[in-house]
Enzyme design. Structure first.
Site, PDB file in Angstrom:
ATOM      1  N   GLU A 107      -2.130  -5.263  -3.748  1.00 57.27           N
ATOM      2  CA  GLU A 107      -1.142  -4.499  -2.978  1.00 57.27           C
ATOM      3  C   GLU A 107      -0.085  -5.418  -2.376  1.00 57.27           C
ATOM      4  O   GLU A 107       1.098  -5.059  -2.317  1.00 57.27           O
ATOM      5  CB  GLU A 107      -1.838  -3.698  -1.881  1.00 57.27           C
ATOM      6  CG  GLU A 107      -2.666  -2.537  -2.415  1.00 57.27           C
ATOM      7  CD  GLU A 107      -3.355  -1.753  -1.325  1.00 57.27           C
ATOM      8  OE1 GLU A 107      -3.676  -0.576  -1.574  1.00 57.27           O
ATOM      9  OE2 GLU A 107      -3.585  -2.294  -0.230  1.00 57.27           O
ATOM     10  N   ASP A 143       0.838  -1.203   0.000  1.00 58.87           N
ATOM     11  CA  ASP A 143       0.000   0.000   0.000  1.00 58.87           C
ATOM     12  C   ASP A 143       0.871   1.250   0.000  1.00 58.87           C
ATOM     13  O   ASP A 143       0.600   2.222  -0.731  1.00 58.87           O
ATOM     14  CB  ASP A 143      -0.917  -0.037   1.225  1.00 58.87           C
ATOM     15  CG  ASP A 143      -1.749   1.232   1.362  1.00 58.87           C
ATOM     16  OD1 ASP A 143      -2.564   1.487   0.465  1.00 58.87           O
ATOM     17  OD2 ASP A 143      -1.587   1.952   2.359  1.00 58.87           O
TER      18      ASP A 143
END
Length: 222
Positions: free
Chosen positions: A118, A47
């Site tokens: 992610e 992320d």
């Protein structure tokens, strides 16, 4: 062990054969499998890597002030966009899900697809570093960055401005219902403006449901 198909998928994604098989398996593994290591830690890392890669890209493009750049960044790294990228590369069949999660539609869940996407970026960062991972982001996010993603005002912001412009109180959001198991939860949210009306919408996260409710309110009353 990675299957032959998944190894080929990861090689296409990363530009080379995966070196640390356990790392990539971790990135693809959902908690519902009961395995001691799942994608959550790599998702946390990925992320941040995605955010930096996209922020650098937007800065390089040199368009928009800080507010507009932040608006685009938030849209481009959102779970919805990550899930869309995951679907575009057909990530779903390579994710490792428990039996119940798979039966509940986890393979096509925005939450899971976005998180695993992610996590794969996190695995790439650990194995290949930032430059190689940035190359992956620029390849997979190219359509989103060159398109309209994040260029229009976010529906919740648009609704706030509509309320202010019409001398109304600010929108109020309330959770109507939460259903489904944790890994495939559905949220129904209502948004209301006193003296105008109310609209409801359902999404795979509370934030998504609020956004969709704001869109529906503007469509109905705006």
């Amino acid at each position: 062990m990675l299957t032959e198909d998944t190894r080929a998928f990861l090689a296409r994604l990363a530009g080379r054969e995966p070196q640390d098989e356990s790392l990539w398996l971790e990135a693809l593994t959902h908690g519902s499998t009961g395995q001691p290591r799942n994608y959550e830690r790599l998702e946390f890392l990925g992320d941040r890597v995605l955010g930096l890669a996209v922020a650098e890209w937007l800065h390089e493009l040199g368009t928009g002030d800080e507010g507009k750049l932040s608006q685009r960044l938030n849209a481009l790294v959102s779970r919805t966009t990550c899930a869309a990228v995951a679907r575009a590369i057909d990530l779903g069949p390579h994710m490792l899900l428990g039996k119940q999660a798979r039966e509940d539609g986890g393979q096509d869940s925005d939450n899971i697809l976005g998180d695993v996407m992610e996590a794969l970026l996190g695995a790439s960062f650990v194995e290949q570093g930032f430059d190689a991972t940035r190359d992956i982001v620029r390849r997979l996010w190219s359509d989103a960055v060159t398109g309209q993603t994040g260029k229009s005002k976010h529906p919740k912001s648009a609704l706030q401005e509509w309320a202010a412009g019409n001398r109304r109180k600010m929108p109020e959001y309330s959770l109507v219902e939460r259903s489904g198991p944790d890994h495939a939860a559905r949220f129904t949210v209502a948004v209301s403006i006193n003296g105008v009306g109310q609209a409801e919408a359902t999404g795979s996260s509370k934030q998504e449901a609020e956004t969709l409710a704001a869109e529906e309110f503007l469509r109905r009353f705006g």
